[in-house]
Design a protein around this motif. Sequence first.
Motif, short mmCIF file in Angstrom:
data_model
loop_
_atom_site.label_atom_id
_atom_site.label_comp_id
_atom_site.label_asym_id
_atom_site.label_seq_id
_atom_site.Cartn_x
_atom_site.Cartn_y
_atom_site.Cartn_z
N SER A 1 28.03 39.17 29.01
CA SER A 1 28.08 39.84 30.45
C SER A 1 29.50 40.43 31.02
O SER A 1 30.83 39.83 30.22
CB SER A 1 27.71 38.87 31.81
N ARG A 2 29.52 40.62 31.85
CA ARG A 2 31.00 41.41 32.52
C ARG A 2 31.02 41.76 33.99
O ARG A 2 30.13 41.77 34.39
CB ARG A 2 30.85 42.89 32.17
N ILE A 3 32.65 40.82 34.07
CA ILE A 3 32.52 41.20 35.89
C ILE A 3 33.52 42.05 35.97
O ILE A 3 35.17 41.93 35.43
CB ILE A 3 32.91 39.51 35.90
N ASP A 4 33.93 42.72 36.84
CA ASP A 4 34.90 43.72 37.44
C ASP A 4 34.76 43.24 38.45
O ASP A 4 33.82 43.05 39.90
CB ASP A 4 33.92 45.02 37.78
N ALA B 1 23.23 43.29 30.66
CA ALA B 1 22.29 43.95 30.08
C ALA B 1 21.09 43.89 30.21
O ALA B 1 20.22 42.86 30.89
CB ALA B 1 22.50 43.67 28.59
N ASP B 2 20.27 45.36 30.73
CA ASP B 2 19.49 45.83 31.54
C ASP B 2 19.22 45.13 32.64
O ASP B 2 17.71 44.31 33.40
CB ASP B 2 18.62 45.24 30.48
N GLN B 3 19.93 45.07 33.37
CA GLN B 3 19.90 44.19 34.99
C GLN B 3 20.41 45.07 36.10
O GLN B 3 21.69 46.00 35.35
CB GLN B 3 20.58 42.72 34.90
#
Length: 370
Positions: A202-205, A226-228
């Motif tokens: 996942s990635r957090i911005d 991904a895909d969310q």
Amino acid sequence: MTAAVTLSLYIVRQFAFSVTGMLLALSGLVSMFDFIELLRRSASHPEVSFGMVSQIAALRLPYVAMQILPFAILLGGILCFWRLTRSSELIVARAAGISAWEFLTAPTMCAALFGVIATAVISPVSSVMLSRAETLESLWLDAGGGPLALNGGQLWVRQADHALAPHGVAIIHAQSVALKRRQLTAQQVSVFRLDDKDQFLSRIDATSARLESGYWQLQNARSLKADQLPDAPREINLPTDLTVSRVQESFASPDTLSVWALPGFIALLDRSGFSSIRHRLHFQALLALPLLSATMALVAAGFSMRPARRGGVAKMIGSGVAAGFALFVISKVAEEIGQSGTLPVVLAAWAPAGAGLLFSVALLLHMEDG
């Protein structure tokens, strides 16, 4: 045997006095020029007092002595052996059947002991005092933003992600970083979370982040998978073992860290994604300092024990100074090449001292047995 031991003790006493005197003289001379430079820089800062400049210069004195030590051993050794040769004491010792290898063992070990004391005792004191000096210098004399400014204000960190089992990794990137009053804040932060096989999870911005005790506090953070669809903006606390001091130290000079603290800090840098080349090279250079010191003593002996009646003494001593200075410069150049990653760290730190040792032994073999 008793005569050789007595002579060795006499020579090592003369050698220690000469090296200590040369170290004090050279350290004082270099510190005086450093003090003058600090005074020049303080001229544009009326609020900086003479006492503050003196304090910064005094705090840098052990560091200066550490840098001067190999050259002080060279010059002190040349002075000691030249005086003993001029007074015919070494000539008489050789005539009595005592070889150069016998009476040079003690001063060589003494030089190595100087290096051991510098590495094990003076280095920790020097690192603390230099760190304080750099803090005062940055606060009173520098207009820049400190060591983080040298990185363009950006920050890349690789750390363990304790929220992911069993061995997650988080890579943190901040577009701009500011350090004020022991508080580290970052803007436009991205966090890439990976599993133990470096697979993206996942990635957090976040618009901003602040380093608190034991965690990063991410403001207006969105989590993307991904895909969310992205999550709604919220505050996210990301656990970390980094502290403000450790982030500062990673950008600061390795000279501000004690030799005893360097192995653990190098491991922390490797875990956090910072480059540890400078710190590993500095650690190996400190370990090699006793060998470099012993090498300088042998170089001094090889170039200063020529009998005065044979002539060319001044030329020999000048050649010794040049050879020792060349070895000192080569060691510094090797460190710079090692920092670039072109040369292995261990080779960059140990090769100059090892090569100088072989050269000095070859010179003494030529003088004594050739």
